[in-house]
Design a protein around this motif. Structure first.
Motif, mmCIF file in Angstrom:
data_model
loop_
_atom_site.group_PDB
_atom_site.id
_atom_site.type_symbol
_atom_site.label_atom_id
_atom_site.label_comp_id
_atom_site.label_asym_id
_atom_site.label_seq_id
_atom_site.Cartn_x
_atom_site.Cartn_y
_atom_site.Cartn_z
ATOM 1 N N PRO A 1 0.812 -1.223 0.000
ATOM 2 C CA PRO A 1 0.000 0.000 0.000
ATOM 3 C C PRO A 1 0.844 1.272 0.000
ATOM 4 C CG PRO A 1 -0.862 -1.580 1.578
ATOM 5 C CD PRO A 1 0.482 -2.100 1.140
ATOM 6 N N SER A 2 1.911 1.275 0.792
ATOM 7 C CA SER A 2 2.776 2.460 0.854
ATOM 8 C C SER A 2 3.505 2.661 -0.473
ATOM 9 C CB SER A 2 3.793 2.318 1.994
ATOM 10 O OG SER A 2 3.135 2.238 3.235
ATOM 11 N N TYR A 3 3.892 1.559 -1.107
ATOM 12 C CA TYR A 3 4.540 1.641 -2.417
ATOM 13 C C TYR A 3 3.604 2.288 -3.434
ATOM 14 C CZ TYR A 3 6.049 0.014 -7.042
ATOM 15 O OH TYR A 3 6.400 -0.055 -8.362
ATOM 16 N N ALA A 4 2.346 1.830 -3.447
ATOM 17 C CA ALA A 4 1.373 2.389 -4.391
ATOM 18 C C ALA A 4 1.115 3.867 -4.117
ATOM 19 C CB ALA A 4 0.067 1.602 -4.317
ATOM 20 N N ILE A 5 1.043 4.215 -2.835
ATOM 21 C CA ILE A 5 0.843 5.617 -2.472
ATOM 22 C C ILE A 5 2.027 6.457 -2.925
ATOM 23 C CG2 ILE A 5 0.693 7.191 -0.502
ATOM 24 C CD1 ILE A 5 -0.937 4.995 0.918
ATOM 25 N N ALA A 6 3.227 5.916 -2.795
ATOM 26 C CA ALA A 6 4.428 6.646 -3.236
ATOM 27 C C ALA A 6 4.355 6.942 -4.735
ATOM 28 C CB ALA A 6 5.683 5.846 -2.910
ATOM 29 N N LEU A 7 3.922 5.950 -5.519
ATOM 30 C CA LEU A 7 3.792 6.176 -6.959
ATOM 31 C C LEU A 7 2.732 7.236 -7.250
ATOM 32 C CD1 LEU A 7 4.105 2.694 -8.728
ATOM 33 C CD2 LEU A 7 5.880 4.320 -8.054
ATOM 34 N N THR A 8 1.633 7.184 -6.509
ATOM 35 C CA THR A 8 0.587 8.207 -6.680
ATOM 36 C C THR A 8 1.152 9.587 -6.420
ATOM 37 O OG1 THR A 8 -1.133 6.657 -5.983
ATOM 38 C CG2 THR A 8 -1.673 8.983 -5.880
ATOM 39 N N TYR A 9 1.948 9.719 -5.364
ATOM 40 C CA TYR A 9 2.520 11.011 -5.012
ATOM 41 C C TYR A 9 3.524 11.479 -6.065
ATOM 42 C CZ TYR A 9 0.429 10.694 -0.353
ATOM 43 O OH TYR A 9 -0.442 10.621 0.696
ATOM 44 N N ILE A 10 4.267 10.545 -6.636
ATOM 45 C CA ILE A 10 5.200 10.935 -7.697
ATOM 46 C C ILE A 10 4.425 11.459 -8.900
ATOM 47 C CG2 ILE A 10 6.907 10.071 -9.356
ATOM 48 C CD1 ILE A 10 7.858 8.135 -7.180
ATOM 49 N N ALA A 11 3.351 10.766 -9.268
ATOM 50 C CA ALA A 11 2.525 11.213 -10.391
ATOM 51 C C ALA A 11 1.951 12.603 -10.121
ATOM 52 C CB ALA A 11 1.399 10.212 -10.650
ATOM 53 N N MET A 12 1.495 12.823 -8.897
ATOM 54 C CA MET A 12 0.958 14.139 -8.542
ATOM 55 C C MET A 12 2.029 15.222 -8.661
ATOM 56 S SD MET A 12 -1.286 12.976 -5.218
ATOM 57 C CE MET A 12 -1.593 14.652 -4.677
ATOM 58 N N SER A 13 3.228 14.921 -8.199
ATOM 59 C CA SER A 13 4.332 15.890 -8.295
ATOM 60 C C SER A 13 4.668 16.184 -9.743
ATOM 61 C CB SER A 13 5.569 15.350 -7.571
ATOM 62 O OG SER A 13 5.315 15.121 -6.204
ATOM 63 N N GLN A 14 4.666 15.145 -10.571
ATOM 64 C CA GLN A 14 4.957 15.329 -11.987
ATOM 65 C C GLN A 14 3.898 16.210 -12.652
ATOM 66 O OE1 GLN A 14 5.140 11.100 -12.717
ATOM 67 N NE2 GLN A 14 7.358 11.132 -13.030
ATOM 68 N N ALA A 15 2.634 15.968 -12.314
ATOM 69 C CA ALA A 15 1.565 16.788 -12.872
ATOM 70 C C ALA A 15 1.690 18.229 -12.399
ATOM 71 C CB ALA A 15 0.202 16.218 -12.480
ATOM 72 N N PHE A 16 2.023 18.407 -11.124
ATOM 73 C CA PHE A 16 2.173 19.752 -10.571
ATOM 74 C C PHE A 16 3.282 20.513 -11.283
ATOM 75 C CE2 PHE A 16 3.466 22.936 -7.435
ATOM 76 C CZ PHE A 16 2.234 23.434 -7.044
ATOM 77 N N ALA A 17 4.327 19.783 -11.683
ATOM 78 C CA ALA A 17 5.454 20.403 -12.385
ATOM 79 C C ALA A 17 5.162 20.596 -13.874
ATOM 80 C CB ALA A 17 6.708 19.556 -12.217
ATOM 81 N N GLY A 18 4.030 20.053 -14.352
ATOM 82 C CA GLY A 18 3.687 20.175 -15.766
ATOM 83 C C GLY A 18 4.218 19.053 -16.627
ATOM 84 N N ASP A 19 4.792 18.027 -15.995
ATOM 85 C CA ASP A 19 5.300 16.864 -16.742
ATOM 86 C C ASP A 19 4.174 15.833 -16.858
ATOM 87 O OD1 ASP A 19 7.788 18.033 -16.961
ATOM 88 O OD2 ASP A 19 8.571 17.085 -15.157
ATOM 89 N N ASN A 20 3.184 16.161 -17.698
ATOM 90 C CA ASN A 20 1.959 15.375 -17.748
ATOM 91 C C ASN A 20 2.170 13.951 -18.255
ATOM 92 O OD1 ASN A 20 0.043 17.495 -16.886
ATOM 93 N ND2 ASN A 20 0.719 18.498 -18.765
ATOM 94 N N GLN A 21 2.959 13.794 -19.302
ATOM 95 C CA GLN A 21 3.182 12.454 -19.832
ATOM 96 C C GLN A 21 3.868 11.577 -18.793
ATOM 97 O OE1 GLN A 21 2.021 11.197 -22.918
ATOM 98 N NE2 GLN A 21 2.533 9.351 -21.767
ATOM 99 N N ALA A 22 4.805 12.151 -18.082
ATOM 100 C CA ALA A 22 5.491 11.396 -17.025
ATOM 101 C C ALA A 22 4.502 10.991 -15.939
ATOM 102 C CB ALA A 22 6.621 12.235 -16.425
ATOM 103 N N ALA A 23 3.574 11.881 -15.616
ATOM 104 C CA ALA A 23 2.569 11.569 -14.596
ATOM 105 C C ALA A 23 1.683 10.413 -15.051
ATOM 106 C CB ALA A 23 1.720 12.800 -14.301
ATOM 107 N N TRP A 24 1.261 10.445 -16.311
ATOM 108 C CA TRP A 24 0.413 9.362 -16.830
ATOM 109 C C TRP A 24 1.179 8.042 -16.869
ATOM 110 C CZ3 TRP A 24 -0.811 13.223 -21.235
ATOM 111 C CH2 TRP A 24 -1.784 14.141 -20.804
#
Length: 249
Positions: free
Chosen positions: A126-149
């Motif tokens: 569960p913590s691993y999955a949450i970490a990936l979610t947070y990375i995707a959110m950070s990528q989206a926040f930075a404007g790196d949309n493809q990386a987030a997807w």
């Protein structure tokens, strides 16, 4: 004479030998030297006996290092944290802080790669999955949309993958990026979760006064009840705005 010599010796011995406090923790900084203070905090943290408190302290130190632009020092802190969910929260904190730094694209890519490598070390699913979610959110926040997807797509758990896409869409909406928010929503396989995400994003656009995109997002909702909720929220926000612009005498 023997006892007198012992007394003289004790007077002149360094005070440090009588304390267990590490020498590093005794170093002083000026109040303006933030990096020195962060180093002092890092050196002091191991003395915190409660694991939860110690991990939380490391998390905040890492976030502050990242906000200062010292991402290498921030990432090095992750290894010191024992609790899996606190590791995930630390990854989030570093990513979100770094996303505000306007780093060059190459530096951001390197940071995402390093944070992903740290996430892969988390053995608690569960913590691993949450970490990936947070990375995707950070990528989206930075404007790196493809990386987030791409990060979201790697998540094997369906519910958490849907959540990652949904969280990404919300951040894109808050960043006034409707087109990519629509793409994030469309990537959600579950109709019920897609409806939930679209309703939430529609409300975010309404809150921002972007009623055209609030309406467009509401049209993505297939559940009649949730669609009317999104539309009613939009109408209520419009009414509030009109009342403020034209108050009654």
């Amino acid at each position: 004479m023997y006892h007198r010599n012992i007394l003289i010796l004790l007077v002149f011995l360094p005070l440090g030998i009588f304390t267990s406090t590490p020498a590093k923790a005794q170093d002083t900084c000026t109040a303006q030297n933030r990096l020195c203070i962060l180093k002092q905090m890092t050196d002091t943290a191991p003395a915190i006996e409660n694991t939860s408190w110690r991990d939380q302290t490391y998390r905040e130190i890492a976030k502050t290092y990242a906000a200062e632009g010292k991402t290498d020092e921030a990432i090095a802190i992750i290894e010191k944290i024992e609790t899996p969910d606190t590791k995930a929260m630390t990854i989030r904190g570093i990513g979100m802080a770094a996303a505000k730094l306007n780093l060059p694209a190459e530096s951001r890519t390197a940071l995402w790669t390093t944070l992903r490598a740290q996430a892969e070390k988390i053995t608690h699913p569960p913590s691993y999955a949450i970490a990936l979610t947070y990375i995707a959110m950070s990528q989206a926040f930075a404007g790196d949309n493809q990386a987030a997807w791409d990060t979201a797509a790697d998540m094997e758990n369906d519910a958490l993958r849907h959540k990652a896409y949904g969280e990404t869409a919300e951040i894109q909406a808050e960043n006034h990026d409707p087109e990519n928010a629509f793409i994030s929503i469309s990537k959600i396989d579950s109709a019920s979760y897609r409806d939930k995400s679209a309703e939430t994003v529609s409300r975010l656009f309404s809150d921002a006064g972007d009623y055209n995109n609030a309406y467009k997002t509401a049209q993505m909702v297939t559940n009649p009840y949730k669609k009317t909720l999104a539309l009613q929220y939009m109408l209520a926000k419009q009414s509030e705005e009109e009342t403020k612009e034209d108050p009654k005498p």
